[in-house]
Every structure is written in C-alpha cells, then in structure tokens.
Design an enzyme around this catalytic site. Structure first.
Site, PDB file in Angstrom:
ATOM      1  N   GLU A   1       0.826  -1.208   0.000  1.00 57.80           N
ATOM      2  CA  GLU A   1       0.000   0.000   0.000  1.00 57.80           C
ATOM      3  C   GLU A   1       0.857   1.253   0.000  1.00 57.80           C
ATOM      4  O   GLU A   1       1.982   1.242   0.510  1.00 57.80           O
ATOM      5  CB  GLU A   1      -0.870   0.042   1.271  1.00 57.80           C
ATOM      6  CG  GLU A   1      -1.905  -1.036   1.336  1.00 57.80           C
ATOM      7  CD  GLU A   1      -2.826  -0.903   2.556  1.00 57.80           C
ATOM      8  OE1 GLU A   1      -3.826  -1.619   2.601  1.00 57.80           O
ATOM      9  OE2 GLU A   1      -2.527  -0.096   3.460  1.00 57.80           O
TER      10      GLU A   1
ATOM     11  N   LYS B   1       2.299   4.573   1.336  1.00 58.81           N
ATOM     12  CA  LYS B   1       2.499   5.050   2.715  1.00 58.81           C
ATOM     13  C   LYS B   1       2.406   6.576   2.705  1.00 58.81           C
ATOM     14  O   LYS B   1       3.188   7.245   2.049  1.00 58.81           O
ATOM     15  CB  LYS B   1       3.857   4.611   3.261  1.00 58.81           C
ATOM     16  CG  LYS B   1       4.045   5.027   4.723  1.00 58.81           C
ATOM     17  CD  LYS B   1       5.329   4.487   5.301  1.00 58.81           C
ATOM     18  CE  LYS B   1       5.388   4.596   6.807  1.00 58.81           C
ATOM     19  NZ  LYS B   1       5.223   5.949   7.329  1.00 58.81           N
TER      20      LYS B   1
ATOM     21  N   ARG C   1      -2.019   9.827  11.610  1.00 52.79           N
ATOM     22  CA  ARG C   1      -2.859   8.625  11.732  1.00 52.79           C
ATOM     23  C   ARG C   1      -4.157   9.000  12.420  1.00 52.79           C
ATOM     24  O   ARG C   1      -4.137   9.611  13.491  1.00 52.79           O
ATOM     25  CB  ARG C   1      -2.124   7.589  12.565  1.00 52.79           C
ATOM     26  CG  ARG C   1      -2.901   6.303  12.760  1.00 52.79           C
ATOM     27  CD  ARG C   1      -2.132   5.200  12.183  1.00 52.79           C
ATOM     28  NE  ARG C   1      -2.796   3.936  12.225  1.00 52.79           N
ATOM     29  CZ  ARG C   1      -2.147   2.796  12.474  1.00 52.79           C
ATOM     30  NH1 ARG C   1      -0.876   2.819  12.760  1.00 52.79           N
ATOM     31  NH2 ARG C   1      -2.782   1.654  12.411  1.00 52.79           N
TER      32      ARG C   1
ATOM     33  N   ARG D   1      -3.161   9.142  16.791  1.00 54.51           N
ATOM     34  CA  ARG D   1      -2.375   7.964  17.121  1.00 54.51           C
ATOM     35  C   ARG D   1      -2.189   7.807  18.630  1.00 54.51           C
ATOM     36  O   ARG D   1      -2.106   6.713  19.148  1.00 54.51           O
ATOM     37  CB  ARG D   1      -1.019   8.113  16.426  1.00 54.51           C
ATOM     38  CG  ARG D   1      -0.069   7.014  16.714  1.00 54.51           C
ATOM     39  CD  ARG D   1       1.292   7.394  16.147  1.00 54.51           C
ATOM     40  NE  ARG D   1       2.256   6.434  16.593  1.00 54.51           N
ATOM     41  CZ  ARG D   1       3.036   5.735  15.785  1.00 54.51           C
ATOM     42  NH1 ARG D   1       2.957   5.917  14.496  1.00 54.51           N
ATOM     43  NH2 ARG D   1       3.891   4.881  16.263  1.00 54.51           N
TER      44      ARG D   1
ATOM     45  N   GLU E   1      -5.080   7.580   7.346  1.00 53.44           N
ATOM     46  CA  GLU E   1      -4.164   8.702   7.501  1.00 53.44           C
ATOM     47  C   GLU E   1      -4.821   9.969   6.951  1.00 53.44           C
ATOM     48  O   GLU E   1      -5.345   9.954   5.835  1.00 53.44           O
ATOM     49  CB  GLU E   1      -2.883   8.363   6.719  1.00 53.44           C
ATOM     50  CG  GLU E   1      -1.716   9.236   7.033  1.00 53.44           C
ATOM     51  CD  GLU E   1      -0.790   8.681   8.133  1.00 53.44           C
ATOM     52  OE1 GLU E   1      -1.151   7.699   8.815  1.00 53.44           O
ATOM     53  OE2 GLU E   1       0.282   9.272   8.303  1.00 53.44           O
TER      54      GLU E   1
ATOM     55  N   PHE F   1      -6.989   2.876   5.358  1.00 54.07           N
ATOM     56  CA  PHE F   1      -6.323   1.620   5.017  1.00 54.07           C
ATOM     57  C   PHE F   1      -6.857   0.428   5.796  1.00 54.07           C
ATOM     58  O   PHE F   1      -6.389  -0.681   5.605  1.00 54.07           O
ATOM     59  CB  PHE F   1      -4.795   1.723   5.098  1.00 54.07           C
ATOM     60  CG  PHE F   1      -4.241   2.350   6.345  1.00 54.07           C
ATOM     61  CD1 PHE F   1      -4.229   1.661   7.532  1.00 54.07           C
ATOM     62  CD2 PHE F   1      -3.707   3.636   6.302  1.00 54.07           C
ATOM     63  CE1 PHE F   1      -3.705   2.222   8.670  1.00 54.07           C
ATOM     64  CE2 PHE F   1      -3.180   4.223   7.436  1.00 54.07           C
ATOM     65  CZ  PHE F   1      -3.184   3.519   8.629  1.00 54.07           C
TER      66      PHE F   1
ATOM     67  N   ARG G   1       3.088  -4.520  17.304  1.00 51.19           N
ATOM     68  CA  ARG G   1       4.030  -4.253  16.224  1.00 51.19           C
ATOM     69  C   ARG G   1       4.590  -5.616  15.824  1.00 51.19           C
ATOM     70  O   ARG G   1       5.454  -6.151  16.483  1.00 51.19           O
ATOM     71  CB  ARG G   1       5.152  -3.337  16.731  1.00 51.19           C
ATOM     72  CG  ARG G   1       6.081  -2.821  15.658  1.00 51.19           C
ATOM     73  CD  ARG G   1       7.268  -2.117  16.276  1.00 51.19           C
ATOM     74  NE  ARG G   1       6.936  -0.899  17.002  1.00 51.19           N
ATOM     75  CZ  ARG G   1       6.648   0.267  16.420  1.00 51.19           C
ATOM     76  NH1 ARG G   1       6.649   0.366  15.115  1.00 51.19           N
ATOM     77  NH2 ARG G   1       6.382   1.322  17.161  1.00 51.19           N
TER      78      ARG G   1
ATOM     79  N   LYS H   1       6.996  -1.614   6.889  1.00 52.88           N
ATOM     80  CA  LYS H   1       7.128  -0.383   6.084  1.00 52.88           C
ATOM     81  C   LYS H   1       8.455  -0.401   5.351  1.00 52.88           C
ATOM     82  O   LYS H   1       9.441  -0.988   5.817  1.00 52.88           O
ATOM     83  CB  LYS H   1       7.025   0.845   6.986  1.00 52.88           C
ATOM     84  CG  LYS H   1       8.088   0.911   8.045  1.00 52.88           C
ATOM     85  CD  LYS H   1       7.867   2.076   8.995  1.00 52.88           C
ATOM     86  CE  LYS H   1       8.796   1.938  10.184  1.00 52.88           C
ATOM     87  NZ  LYS H   1       8.619   2.939  11.203  1.00 52.88           N
TER      88      LYS H   1
HETATM   89  P1  AMP Z   1       6.158   5.282  11.089  1.00 47.96           P
HETATM   90  O1  AMP Z   1       5.396   6.430  11.729  1.00 47.96           O
HETATM   91  O2  AMP Z   1       7.279   5.706  10.207  1.00 47.96           O
HETATM   92  O3  AMP Z   1       6.522   4.227  12.111  1.00 47.96           O
HETATM   93  O4  AMP Z   1       5.165   4.518  10.089  1.00 47.96           O
HETATM   94  C1  AMP Z   1       3.959   3.951  10.487  1.00 47.96           C
HETATM   95  C2  AMP Z   1       2.836   4.912  10.206  1.00 47.96           C
HETATM   96  O5  AMP Z   1       2.633   5.055   8.807  1.00 47.96           O
HETATM   97  C3  AMP Z   1       1.483   4.469  10.686  1.00 47.96           C
HETATM   98  O6  AMP Z   1       1.307   4.715  12.061  1.00 47.96           O
HETATM   99  C4  AMP Z   1       0.531   5.300   9.849  1.00 47.96           C
HETATM  100  O7  AMP Z   1       0.303   6.541  10.487  1.00 47.96           O
HETATM  101  C5  AMP Z   1       1.341   5.591   8.590  1.00 47.96           C
HETATM  102  N1  AMP Z   1       0.776   5.026   7.352  1.00 47.96           N
HETATM  103  C6  AMP Z   1       0.695   5.688   6.188  1.00 47.96           C
HETATM  104  N2  AMP Z   1       0.166   4.926   5.230  1.00 47.96           N
HETATM  105  C7  AMP Z   1      -0.128   3.721   5.797  1.00 47.96           C
HETATM  106  C8  AMP Z   1      -0.715   2.509   5.310  1.00 47.96           C
HETATM  107  N3  AMP Z   1      -1.095   2.370   4.053  1.00 47.96           N
HETATM  108  N4  AMP Z   1      -0.852   1.488   6.194  1.00 47.96           N
HETATM  109  C9  AMP Z   1      -0.456   1.606   7.477  1.00 47.96           C
HETATM  110  N5  AMP Z   1       0.110   2.725   7.987  1.00 47.96           N
HETATM  111  C10 AMP Z   1       0.268   3.782   7.155  1.00 47.96           C
END
Ligand code: AMP
Length: 579
Positions: A246, A248, A253, A268, A298, A338, A415, A421
């Site tokens: 998907e 990102k 969030r 979040r 998001e 998502f 997690r 990611k």
């Molecule tokens: P990070 O903040 O870098 O740890 O990345 C995780 C965050 O990416 C999640 O908490 C979401 O806020 C965001 N995110 C953006 N797009 C997506 C997606 N398609 N699926 C899940 N999380 C996503």
C-alpha cells in the site's frame, strides 16, 4: 478510600527504583479499592482523571495552578511563580507555601469529583471557577495530598508508572501473578480505557475482561509497522505468498468512528482530534456507507490544484485551537483509509486483512475526499520495488506491505511482522530514523553554557517495560533547538534516576528526566556497547548503541511507550550483520 492513602502510596512509588516493588505497591493499593474507586485510582496513577481519549481533560495549565496555590496560601501569584522557578515543581511549591492546617479528610472520590468539575468548567468566568475549585481542594488537603493534587492539576504527575506497569499490578492484585497480563493487555488494546478494564476485572474477573469488545467512540489502539533492512526480506518476513503493498502517506494517523451522523476522530495517541478536522468529519459522515463504522487511516494534506500530497509539516499547521475552519480551508485534508475495524455493529478485528479490505472498499466507494489506500497485490520483490518507486515518484514516503494470510487479523497495539514499512530513506545500514526517549542530559560547556551539551536517549523495552539507553546525542540541533532544550525538558526533570530507566554508571548523566519527551534520531549504525543498556546482556556486559546519532525533530505526538523498541533495535543490529 482516603486520598491520603493514595498520596502515601505515590510517595513510596517515587522513592523506589525497582519496577517489581512498584508493581507490589500498586497491587496492594488496587486490591483495597472498591469498583468505583479502582477506576479513579488507575486514572490518577497515570496522571489523568479519565481515559486518555476522553474530552474530560484537566487542561488547567501552569498559570491557573499557580493562581490556585496562591489563593490557598494567601499569597500572590508572583511568589508562587518564583518558588516554581526555584523548585521546578508545583507539588513542592504547594507543600512549601500553603501553611494552613488541612481542612478535612478527602476521599479519592471527593478529589475526582472536584477535579472533574474543574475540568468541565468552560466559557466566561471558567478560569476563576477552576482557580477557586482547585484552591478549595488544596485547602482541605494535607501536605502530601497537596503535592499530588497540584501535580495532577498541572498535568505533571510523572510517577514513572506506565500503562503496562499498571496492567502488571492489576494482574498481580486480582489474578495472583503477572502471567494474566496478556488478557488484560488485549482488553486494554481494544478499549484504551484502563479504568474500564480494572473495574471489569474487579467486578467480573478474567471472564468479564475477556468479554470486553470494540465499542464506538472508544478508540482501539493502532496496529503498528515493523521494518526490515533490505527490500528482499519483506516477503520472507511477512511469511505469506502474496502480500498487499500500500501507499504510505506522511500525514497524521486517524481512527474515525462513525455512529450515524455522530463522528469522532482519534489521533495515534488516542486523543480526540475531532474538532481539528471538520472536513474529514464531513467526509466520514457523508461518504461512509454504513450506519456505524470504525476506520483506520491517515489524514493527509492534499493540494487539489497540483494533485500532490503536501508534507507532514504542512498538515501540522492545522494543529490549533482557534481559526480551525479557516486554516482547514487553506490546507484541505483528505482521508486515506487503510483498514476497517468495525461496521454495522460487527467487529472486524478477527477477520483477515483481505476480508477487511474488501469490506472497506464496499463501504467507501471511490470518492476522492475519502478513499481506500492505493495498493497492489504481489508475490515477488520486483513487484514491491516497482510499486515503491512509483510511490516515491508521486511524492509519497514509501510503502507499507501487509500480510494477506488467513490469520492476518488486526492486532490492536501490536508491532508484528504482518505490516512492514519500506521508506525512501532506507539504505544499507540504518538510514531510517529511530524515535528515542530523552532520559538524561549533560551540562553544556563553552558555546553551550546555560543549556545542555548533549542528551541521553533511550529505547523502550516492551517486554521488561524499561527505558534502556542507546546513545548520547549532541549533534543535529540548531541554535534555536539548543536554547529551547531546557524549557522543553523542564517538566520532566527528576533529582534522581527515575524508576524504569536503566542506565549504566559510566553513562550516568548530570541531569535526569522521567521518560516523557520523544525525539526522532538519525544514526549511522547499531553496534555493541559496554556502556549502553539497550538489550543488555548481563553475562557479556554488552548492550546495543547507535553510532553518530543526529537530532532530526521532536515527536510530540508520540508517547514514550510508542518509541522505537529495544527489540526493533536488536533486529536492525542482527540484519546489519547479515548484509
Ligand atoms: P512510522 O510512523 O514511520 O513508524 O510509520 C507507520 C505509520 O505510517 C502508521 O502509524 C501510519 O500513520 C502511517 N501510514 C501511512 N500509510 C499507511 C498505510 N497504508 N498502512 C499503514 N500505515 C500507514
């Protein structure tokens, strides 16, 4: 239960640096509380007066707290401010300045009622009402009670007890051992209300807790992503032959709850951010084709003229109390959903990702104001790479890969390897940033005299519920960041090593901080270290450290328990060695 009982337990909690003792103290306290009291005790221990997500936020602020102390002490606010400058804590200030004898015994329920009234006061004259309400409570209280009342009101409780510590204590008190924590943790993950879990456990036992289910307007703790060092590892790690890849988005969030026309949005950190996104509220109300639903997604700032996503920083300009609608007009947000967690009275948490996604597409249709995340389904790394590169070209941050296996349930608060990611700044070594918690600082010298020279950063060890150090960091700060450090960290200052913070003597800093502030840090690589305690191996006397750490930015939206975990750092370390 008398509030004095709570205050004396808090004193003992602050005096211990043993997590086990903390749990034993809390377990004894909780075992002695009635069903009504146990709810309040849990909130108070975490420095709150309601579940973290509720709008019943004390929000009384330093000024009003100081004014209330002044009123109770019969002095002027300037003397209170001066004492606060000296002592650095309104609790200590209240104890020092209010000399009148306690006016009467206070119960836990009295204090909760009083603080809730203060929290609810709004509109003209409310500051005065808050001030006199708090002053009345302070006048009735004994000195130790005054300390914790003031801290609660100022939002600076910081006993060093996290939600996992409290869950362990509940398990100990009512199930006889910490072994029962997973069931409590699950209920907490889907209800986000530790008071509710505690009361249910107290009244209905474990069976009652296991029956706690998803409910509208009560946020579910978000599922989190893992990371890998090489794109080729993604399929292996997820362990399902086909996966979804998907887009990102780099926004905020948001979990959206739709209950007919009534919409609630949670961040979040599970705070209610409904008023910040009037546009998303409208989109959810009109475009979600189900009477009731909970979506995960998001909020992203989107430029409709150029058709491009705007950076996170632009969206953050919408975090404001006033002129919300005006700024929403200037920076419109779209919602990319998502996941679907609930629809028309049914929880989808235990459905597989493909099922949830299919239903998500049904309830959303294809409206550009609120749409499902774009994605592909693939079974090979080239497929992931191609889609990823296309995302980068469109100005996105990267991709999130998701398991399509039968057991790809929505694991609230977890997690795990089901979601991975892959971001633009990934390269061999680590170029993804870590989110670390500041637990100490050293005094600055030379050009940095008067501020801190470096800060001591820790990762969160979820299994042990400890903050373990990873690096000392002195680079990457602008002059403004540097001069701002003491102010940013002031509220968290402690005069001794806080409980749950694990530091080796050779890394002991000049100043200690309770785990509160999260920073994003970039570094070169993870190495073994005799100094830092992250994943500490007592036999080899070695932990893991981040080399060449650089400050990137503050992550105010993350709580300390949402920082990068010790397990994630261990995984990066292992993978670095394999490359
Ligand atoms: P990070 O903040 O870098 O740890 O990345 C995780 C965050 O990416 C999640 O908490 C979401 O806020 C965001 N995110 C953006 N797009 C997506 C997606 N398609 N699926 C899940 N999380 C996503």
């Amino acid at each position: 239960m008398k509030f004095a009982t709570l205050a004396s337990c808090f004193e003992r909690l602050e005096a211990t640096s043993s997590r086990n003792e903390m749990i034993a103290l809390l377990a004894r306290l909780l075992a002695g509380a009635s069903p009504d009291e146990i709810v309040i005790v849990c909130y108070f221990v975490l420095g709150e007066i309601g579940p973290g997500y509720s709008e019943v936020n004390l929000g009384i602020g330093d000024r009003t707290t100081a004014a209330a102390i002044a009123l109770a002490a019969g002095t002027d606010p300037a003397s209170v401010e001066a004492a606060a400058q000296e002592l650095g804590d309104y609790g200590d200030v209240a104890v020092r300045l209010i000399e009148t004898p306690a006016g009467g015994p206070l119960s836990v329920a009295d204090v909760h009622r009083g603080l809730s009234e203060i929290a609810r006061a709004a509109g003209p004259g409310s500051i005065e009402e808050k001030k006199s309400g708090l002053a009345r409570l302070l006048a009735a209280a004994t000195p130790p009670e005054r300390r914790y009342l003031s801290r609660l009101a100022a939002g600076e409780m910081r006993l060093g007890v996290g939600d996992m510590t409290l869950l362990d204590a509940l398990a100990e008190a009512f199930l006889g051992s910490k072994a029962g924590r997973p069931s409590l943790e699950h209920a907490y993950n889907i209800s986000s209300d530790i008071g509710h879990v505690a009361r249910t456990l107290r009244e209905e036992g474990l069976a009652g807790v296991q029956a706690i289910s998803v409910s509208l307007h009560r946020p579910i703790r978000p599922m989190l992503t893992q990371r890998v060092a090489r794109i080729s590892e993604i399929l292996e790690r997820i362990g399902s032959p086909v996966i979804a890849v998907e887009e990102k988005y780099d926004g905020e969030r948001i979990q959206a709850h739709k209950d007919g026309d009534d919409v609630t949005l949670f961040s979040r950190r599970l705070t209610d951010v409904t008023h910040q996104y009037p546009d998303i509220v409208r989109h959810v109300r009109h475009c979600v084709m189900a009477d009731t639903a909970i979506l995960d997604g998001e909020a992203v700032a989107f430029d409709h003229e150029t058709g491009t996503y705007l950076p996170f920083q632009t969206l953050m300009r919408r975090r404001r109390k006033y002129r919300v609608r005006e700024v929403a007009g200037e920076i419109p947000a779209t919602y990319r959903a998502f996941d679907l967690l609930y629809a028309n009275g049914e929880s989808y948490l235990s459905r597989s990702y493909p099922d949830r996604r299919a239903r998500l597409e049904e309830v959303l249709g294809r409206d550009k104001r609120i749409s499902p995340a774009d994605r592909i389904v693939t079974g090979d790394t080239d497929g992931i790479t191609e889609f990823y590169l296309a995302c980068i070209e469109r100005g996105l941050e990267g991709v999130v890969c998701k398991s399509c296996a039968q057991d790809s349930f929505y694991r609230a608060g977890a997690r795990e390897w089901q979601w991975i990611k892959w971001k633009r700044d990934y390269a061999p070594g680590i170029s993804d940033t870590l989110d670390l918690v500041i637990v100490g600082a050293n005094a600055g010298r030379g050009r940095r005299a008067g501020t801190y020279g470096s800060v001591l950063c820790a990762a969160y060890n979820h299994e042990e519920d400890l903050f373990q150090t990873v690096c000392g960091m002195g680079t990457g700060f602008s002059d403004v960041d540097l001069s701002d450090l003491p102010r940013r960290l002031a509220g968290a200052r402690k005069d001794r090593q806080p409980a749950r913070v694990m530091v080796n003597p050779q890394a002991a800093p000049d100043f200690w901080f309770a785990p509160a502030r999260v920073v994003e840090v970039l570094g070169l690589e993870i190495t073994e270290s005799p100094v830092h305690t992250c994943n500490w191996d007592p036999e080899r006397r070695r932990g893991l450290a981040l080399r060449f750490p650089r400050f990137v930015r503050w992550r105010d939206e993350k709580s300390p328990e949402q920082a990068t975990t010790a397990a994630e750092i261990a995984a990066i370390f292992r993978r670095q060695r394999e490359v």
